[in-house]
Design a protein around this motif. Structure first.
Motif, PDB file in Angstrom:
ATOM      1  N   ARG A  51      38.317  50.643 156.855  1.00  0.00           N
ATOM      2  CA  ARG A  51      38.712  50.994 158.270  1.00  0.00           C
ATOM      3  C   ARG A  51      38.866  49.792 159.053  1.00  0.00           C
ATOM      4  O   ARG A  51      39.622  49.501 159.873  1.00  0.00           O
ATOM      5  N   ASN A  52      38.027  48.906 158.591  1.00  0.00           N
ATOM      6  CA  ASN A  52      37.844  47.432 159.403  1.00  0.00           C
ATOM      7  C   ASN A  52      37.545  46.382 158.251  1.00  0.00           C
ATOM      8  O   ASN A  52      36.730  46.066 158.026  1.00  0.00           O
ATOM      9  N   PRO A  53      39.063  45.930 157.872  1.00  0.00           N
ATOM     10  CA  PRO A  53      38.786  44.936 156.672  1.00  0.00           C
ATOM     11  C   PRO A  53      38.094  43.663 157.005  1.00  0.00           C
ATOM     12  O   PRO A  53      37.628  43.084 155.971  1.00  0.00           O
ATOM     13  N   ARG A  54      38.012  43.179 158.396  1.00  0.00           N
ATOM     14  CA  ARG A  54      36.972  42.177 158.620  1.00  0.00           C
ATOM     15  C   ARG A  54      35.713  42.484 158.468  1.00  0.00           C
ATOM     16  O   ARG A  54      35.024  41.431 158.382  1.00  0.00           O
ATOM     17  N   ALA A  55      35.211  43.473 158.239  1.00  0.00           N
ATOM     18  CA  ALA A  55      33.906  43.889 158.170  1.00  0.00           C
ATOM     19  C   ALA A  55      33.404  43.872 156.612  1.00  0.00           C
ATOM     20  O   ALA A  55      32.283  43.575 156.429  1.00  0.00           O
ATOM     21  N   ALA A  56      34.201  43.552 155.774  1.00  0.00           N
ATOM     22  CA  ALA A  56      34.145  43.479 154.514  1.00  0.00           C
ATOM     23  C   ALA A  56      33.070  42.528 153.886  1.00  0.00           C
ATOM     24  O   ALA A  56      32.538  42.945 152.945  1.00  0.00           O
ATOM     25  N   SER A  57      33.094  41.110 154.478  1.00  0.00           N
ATOM     26  CA  SER A  57      32.200  40.378 154.054  1.00  0.00           C
ATOM     27  C   SER A  57      30.780  40.459 154.739  1.00  0.00           C
ATOM     28  O   SER A  57      30.168  39.395 154.481  1.00  0.00           O
ATOM     29  N   ALA A  58      30.711  41.110 155.446  1.00  0.00           N
ATOM     30  CA  ALA A  58      29.638  41.134 156.433  1.00  0.00           C
ATOM     31  C   ALA A  58      28.194  41.319 155.570  1.00  0.00           C
ATOM     32  O   ALA A  58      28.338  42.250 154.649  1.00  0.00           O
ATOM     33  N   ARG A  59      26.866  40.631 155.910  1.00  0.00           N
ATOM     34  CA  ARG A  59      25.783  40.873 155.202  1.00  0.00           C
ATOM     35  C   ARG A  59      24.749  40.973 156.478  1.00  0.00           C
ATOM     36  O   ARG A  59      24.598  39.904 157.243  1.00  0.00           O
ATOM     37  N   LEU A  60      23.918  41.972 156.343  1.00  0.00           N
ATOM     38  CA  LEU A  60      23.081  42.131 157.514  1.00  0.00           C
ATOM     39  C   LEU A  60      21.489  41.965 157.040  1.00  0.00           C
ATOM     40  O   LEU A  60      21.387  42.764 155.946  1.00  0.00           O
ATOM     41  N   ARG A  61      20.882  41.318 157.599  1.00  0.00           N
ATOM     42  CA  ARG A  61      19.370  41.182 157.308  1.00  0.00           C
ATOM     43  C   ARG A  61      18.714  41.376 158.868  1.00  0.00           C
ATOM     44  O   ARG A  61      19.265  41.137 160.009  1.00  0.00           O
ATOM     45  N   ALA A  62      17.432  41.936 158.466  1.00  0.00           N
ATOM     46  CA  ALA A  62      16.652  42.452 159.864  1.00  0.00           C
ATOM     47  C   ALA A  62      15.150  42.077 159.384  1.00  0.00           C
ATOM     48  O   ALA A  62      14.878  42.331 158.337  1.00  0.00           O
ATOM     49  N   ALA A  63      14.323  41.810 160.541  1.00  0.00           N
ATOM     50  CA  ALA A  63      13.188  41.707 160.099  1.00  0.00           C
ATOM     51  C   ALA A  63      12.267  42.200 161.380  1.00  0.00           C
ATOM     52  O   ALA A  63      12.614  42.156 162.761  1.00  0.00           O
ATOM     53  N   VAL A  64      10.918  42.420 161.275  1.00  0.00           N
ATOM     54  CA  VAL A  64      10.266  42.644 162.519  1.00  0.00           C
ATOM     55  C   VAL A  64       8.952  41.726 162.406  1.00  0.00           C
ATOM     56  O   VAL A  64       8.346  41.189 161.432  1.00  0.00           O
ATOM     57  N   ARG A  65       8.630  41.426 163.869  1.00  0.00           N
ATOM     58  CA  ARG A  65       7.445  40.492 163.912  1.00  0.00           C
ATOM     59  C   ARG A  65       6.146  41.294 164.007  1.00  0.00           C
ATOM     60  O   ARG A  65       5.981  41.999 164.718  1.00  0.00           O
ATOM     61  N   ILE A  66       5.331  40.806 163.020  1.00  0.00           N
ATOM     62  CA  ILE A  66       4.055  41.574 162.748  1.00  0.00           C
ATOM     63  C   ILE A  66       2.749  40.692 163.268  1.00  0.00           C
ATOM     64  O   ILE A  66       1.731  41.185 163.394  1.00  0.00           O
ATOM     65  N   ALA A  67       2.907  39.454 163.399  1.00  0.00           N
ATOM     66  CA  ALA A  67       1.985  38.739 164.157  1.00  0.00           C
ATOM     67  C   ALA A  67       2.171  37.707 164.750  1.00  0.00           C
ATOM     68  O   ALA A  67       3.525  36.923 164.636  1.00  0.00           O
ATOM     69  N   GLU A  68       1.471  37.171 165.689  1.00  0.00           N
ATOM     70  CA  GLU A  68       1.675  35.851 166.298  1.00  0.00           C
ATOM     71  C   GLU A  68       1.449  34.533 165.514  1.00  0.00           C
ATOM     72  O   GLU A  68       0.698  34.582 164.464  1.00  0.00           O
ATOM     73  N   ALA A  69       2.261  33.475 165.940  1.00  0.00           N
ATOM     74  CA  ALA A  69       1.977  32.132 165.258  1.00  0.00           C
ATOM     75  C   ALA A  69       0.429  31.677 165.088  1.00  0.00           C
ATOM     76  O   ALA A  69      -0.130  32.040 166.145  1.00  0.00           O
ATOM     77  N   ALA A  70       0.236  30.964 164.255  1.00  0.00           N
ATOM     78  CA  ALA A  70      -1.197  30.468 164.237  1.00  0.00           C
ATOM     79  C   ALA A  70      -1.372  29.309 165.019  1.00  0.00           C
ATOM     80  O   ALA A  70      -0.546  28.699 165.606  1.00  0.00           O
TER      81      ALA A  70
END
Length: 343
Positions: free
Chosen positions: A324-343
């Motif tokens: 439906r949307n040829p421009r989307a064909a090359s899309a790569r999706l990554r996601a993450a959640v923060r589980i802790a504060e930095a030291a």
């Protein structure tokens, strides 16, 4: 951030955002009240109900993802950042019905930390980065991004500042042109193209995309012109990245975006080529890996991971969306959640 244009009654460009349902599903859990949350904001968050659930769209474009998130998460407040003044204007009209839940900022996304500081926001619950070009930039020929139409060689996402693609091709020496075509375009004929550009500009500087496309095609061996897509595709990608300093900006914004997340906050990034995706993958992998020596029997809290991956590898659009949307064909999706504060 490739999006498929769709007609609008007002005549304004509207778009269908890439993988919008999946992005909402990934980010929305951080933008709703949770049963185990206290009514008071967590440490490090700005006070006030409207700022308890803040999502930053660092590449607002025409506002399609932002609109979907605001609709799905009525408690959320949006901070929308874009370097393109035209995009901000059009997105502002699209999001006007959300009134005081929206703050729009003209900036490059690697200024995220400064933007939040100016707004008095210490932590946010979600960050979205939809990299690459918007339909506004691709479909308006005067912007000079498309190799399929003849247009001025501009390619600036913010047309008010910075060098143009014409300045790059007319002023960089052959060695520098070869480096950017090879690095940013992964163009195997970078040396041939760079030398041909330098030779051709000696008689007449480049001003439009049409002539540049002809020179690029002539520099590539005939047998290779009909493989791997349009012969100018990789060169135009490289010039666009150079003009807008895209990879430098991405390398700066990713750690700042993670730092800005509250614990439980989520980040999603849509990349459209391997160079972008590699940076995202590395940042998320580093954040999701403990930093303890291998022989340490117990990992102390300060060396434990800050992130947990929400996607297994890079997710791609399904066949229906890509069709439906040829421009989307090359899309790569990554996601993450923060589980802790930095030291």
């Amino acid at each position: 951030m490739p999006d498929r244009p769709a007609p609008a009654p007002s005549g304004e460009p509207v778009h269908v955002p890439v993988m919008v349902e999946r992005i909402v599903a990934l980010l929305a859990p951080a933008l709703h009240p949770q049963p185990d949350r206290h009514t008071r904001p967590a440490s490090g968050e700005a006070s006030g109900e409207a700022s308890r659930f803040t999502v930053v769209d660092g590449t607002l474009g025409l506002g399609g993802h932002a609109e979907a998130l605001l609709e799905a998460c009525p408690e959320a407040r949006l901070i929308g950042i874009d370097r393109d003044p035209q995009a901000l204007d059009l997105a502002g009209r699209r999001l006007s019905r959300f009134e005081d839940r929206v703050t729009l900022v003209h900036a490059v996304y690697d200024e995220l930390a400064d933007v939040l500081d100016r707004l008095g926001v210490r932590r946010v619950q979600a960050v979205l980065l939809d990299l690459g070009l918007s339909s506004l930039q691709i479909d308006r020929t005067e912007r000079g991004f498309a190799y399929a139409t003849d247009a001025p060689l501009d390619m600036r996402m913010d047309g008010t500042q910075g060098i143009t693609a014409a300045e790059v091709v007319n002023s960089y020496d052959a060695a520098k042109l070869r480096r950017i075509l090879s690095r940013y375009g992964e163009e195997r004929f970078a040396d041939r193209i760079a030398r041909r550009i330098v030779a051709e500009r000696a008689s007449r500087p480049f001003t439009t995309s049409g002539r540049l496309v002809e020179v690029i095609a002539a520099a590539i061996p005939a047998a290779a012109r009909h493989t791997g897509g349009h012969p100018a595709k990789r060169t135009f990608q490289a010039l666009r990245i150079e003009v807008n300093r895209e990879l430098d900006a991405l390398a700066r914004v990713l750690p700042d975006a993670v730092t800005a997340l509250a614990v439980g906050g989520r980040i999603a990034v849509l990349a459209y080529h391997s160079l972008e995706d590699r940076l995202v993958k590395q940042t998320f992998r580093d954040g999701a890996t403990d930093r303890a020596p291998r022989d340490l029997p117990v990992v102390p809290p300060e060396l434990r991971p800050q992130l947990e991956l929400l996607t297994r590898g890079a997710e791609r659009p399904d066949a229906t969306e890509a069709g439906r949307n040829p421009r989307a064909a090359s899309a790569r999706l990554r996601a993450a959640v923060r589980i802790a504060e930095a030291a």
